[in-house]
Write a protein that holds these residues in place. Structure first.
Motif, PDB file in Angstrom:
ATOM      1  N   TYR A 258       4.592  36.436 -43.923  1.00  0.00           N
ATOM      2  CA  TYR A 258       5.149  35.167 -44.262  1.00  0.00           C
ATOM      3  C   TYR A 258       5.897  34.238 -43.288  1.00  0.00           C
ATOM      4  O   TYR A 258       6.126  35.747 -42.215  1.00  0.00           O
ATOM      5  CB  TYR A 258       6.231  35.118 -44.878  1.00  0.00           C
ATOM      6  CG  TYR A 258       6.951  34.201 -45.458  1.00  0.00           C
ATOM      7  CD1 TYR A 258       6.442  32.556 -46.314  1.00  0.00           C
ATOM      8  CD2 TYR A 258       8.663  33.925 -45.454  1.00  0.00           C
ATOM      9  CE1 TYR A 258       7.786  31.581 -46.554  1.00  0.00           C
ATOM     10  CE2 TYR A 258       9.531  32.770 -45.441  1.00  0.00           C
ATOM     11  CZ  TYR A 258       9.141  31.354 -45.914  1.00  0.00           C
ATOM     12  OH  TYR A 258       9.249  30.608 -46.670  1.00  0.00           O
ATOM     13  N   THR A 260       8.455  31.501 -41.112  1.00  0.00           N
ATOM     14  CA  THR A 260       9.023  30.169 -41.185  1.00  0.00           C
ATOM     15  C   THR A 260       9.495  30.130 -40.503  1.00  0.00           C
ATOM     16  O   THR A 260      10.313  30.653 -38.299  1.00  0.00           O
ATOM     17  CB  THR A 260      10.063  30.577 -42.453  1.00  0.00           C
ATOM     18  OG1 THR A 260      10.567  29.659 -42.558  1.00  0.00           O
ATOM     19  CG2 THR A 260      11.518  31.985 -41.917  1.00  0.00           C
ATOM     20  N   ALA A 278       6.922  26.611 -43.197  1.00  0.00           N
ATOM     21  CA  ALA A 278       7.043  28.188 -43.879  1.00  0.00           C
ATOM     22  C   ALA A 278       5.213  28.218 -43.788  1.00  0.00           C
ATOM     23  O   ALA A 278       4.626  26.604 -44.370  1.00  0.00           O
ATOM     24  CB  ALA A 278       7.320  28.396 -45.014  1.00  0.00           C
TER      25      ALA A 278
END
Length: 334
Positions: A258, A260, A278
């Motif tokens: 992930y 971001t 993101a």
């Protein structure tokens, strides 16, 4: 699509036209976990054998002028007996709309053995090189014709590069901190507005990186490798990647991450409309044999841009060559 392309070019060139930005963000690879040399020169020689890698990244597929990046790197050790001296070379080519960047960096790492069993190492690394930045003015259209802020043809600049880093490893975890583009020009906004060399405005800004990761043995056939990378340029949003990989029989790696952006410090951009972005990342790696691997990753943007493109693809290929190391420390995990 033409309208979207113009928006992309505007984003790429907003620093040239307004003076509000003076430099560009560094290239970021989703598979950095397999090539830490790209962000830290102290990683050179870590695998204690000669290792070559190629990475190809095609970002925002479907958008004309979207970023495309290629990179080749080779690193290894100069002294197979003591493994104190690591070296590496990295060649990178990047294109984003009207902008191009080609660079070469030579890296050196001094690796200190911290225990008798040689399970812990502390490395100090330096990198020197040069980058050629270019801008194709013919690909830009200004509101007022004959705008002197945009070159009528091509404009280029060669800039020196200097980087430094520290990298600490054990059999089960690692951490490193580094600074790149330390010689990047730090002109004021007014200096850029008066600059006759427009390519000054697209030289990459200084960056700091923090990387860390661990190895968790779940069973004889299954291990987990969580990792994190934080990137800071002190101008735009702070970027963070969080990844975890499952390793099956030391041959197949499957996982994801992930990415971001966060507002870690008070910066000028926070007074603008810059928003947090993101992405979700899927990663797979396969070892064809003990010395050859291939990896693939796919980025899925979690933003409005997602409706205009079909994701980001990245392919990496790595091969070890030369004489095998005497007794390496998790050579293919970190």
């Amino acid at each position: 699509m033409k309208k979207l392309y113009k928006i992309l070019l505007l984003i790429c060139s907003i620093g040239l036209l307004t003076g509000h930005a003076s430099a560009q963000q560094n290239i970021q690879f989703s598979q950095y976990i397999f090539n830490t040399l790209s962000v830290n020169p102290a990683y050179a020689g870590y695998k204690e054998e000669w290792f070559a890698q190629m990475a190809l990244r095609n970002q925002w597929v479907g958008i004309q002028g979207a970023p495309k990046t290629g990179q080749i790197s080779i690193d290894g050790i100069l002294d197979p007996q003591t493994t104190k001296h690591g070296v590496g070379v990295q060649i990178t080519s990047d294109k984003l709309g009207p902008q191009t960047s080609n660079s070469i960096t030579l890296n050196y790492a001094f690796r200190i053995q911290l225990d008798g069993a040689d399970t812990r190492r502390l490395s100090f690394g330096l990198g020197v090189g040069a980058a050629q930045y270019g801008l194709d003015g013919s690909a830009l259209t200004t509101v007022d014709g004959g705008d002197g802020s945009v070159p009528t043809g091509g404009s280029s600049k060669i800039a020196p590069d200097f980087r430094a880093g520290i990298y600490y490893t054990t059999p089960y975890w690692y951490a490193g901190i580094s600074a790149l583009n330390l010689l990047s020009n730090s002109k004021s906004v007014d200096d850029y507005r008066r600059s006759t060399n427009i390519a000054d405005n697209i030289v990459r800004t200084r960056h700091m990186y923090f990387v860390a990761g661990a190895l968790i043995n779940a069973s004889t056939d299954l291990r987990f490798r969580p990792s994190v990378m934080i990137r800071e340029d002190f101008k735009g949003p702070t970027n963070a990647d969080f990844n975890i990989m499952a390793i099956f029989n030391d041959k197949v790696w499957l996982g994801g991450g992930y990415r971001t952006s966060v507002k870690a410090f008070k910066k000028e951009y926070q007074n603008t409309d810059v928003a947090s972005q993101a992405a979700l990342i899927g990663i797979a790696q396969f070892y064809v044999n003990e010395r050859f691997r291939i990896g693939y990753s796919y980025d899925y943007a979690l933003s409005k841009l997602n409706g205009y493109q079909s994701g980001t693809h990245e392919i990496t290929v790595g091969i070890a060559f030369g004489k095998a190391p005497k007794a390496s420390i998790c050579p293919r995990v970190f």
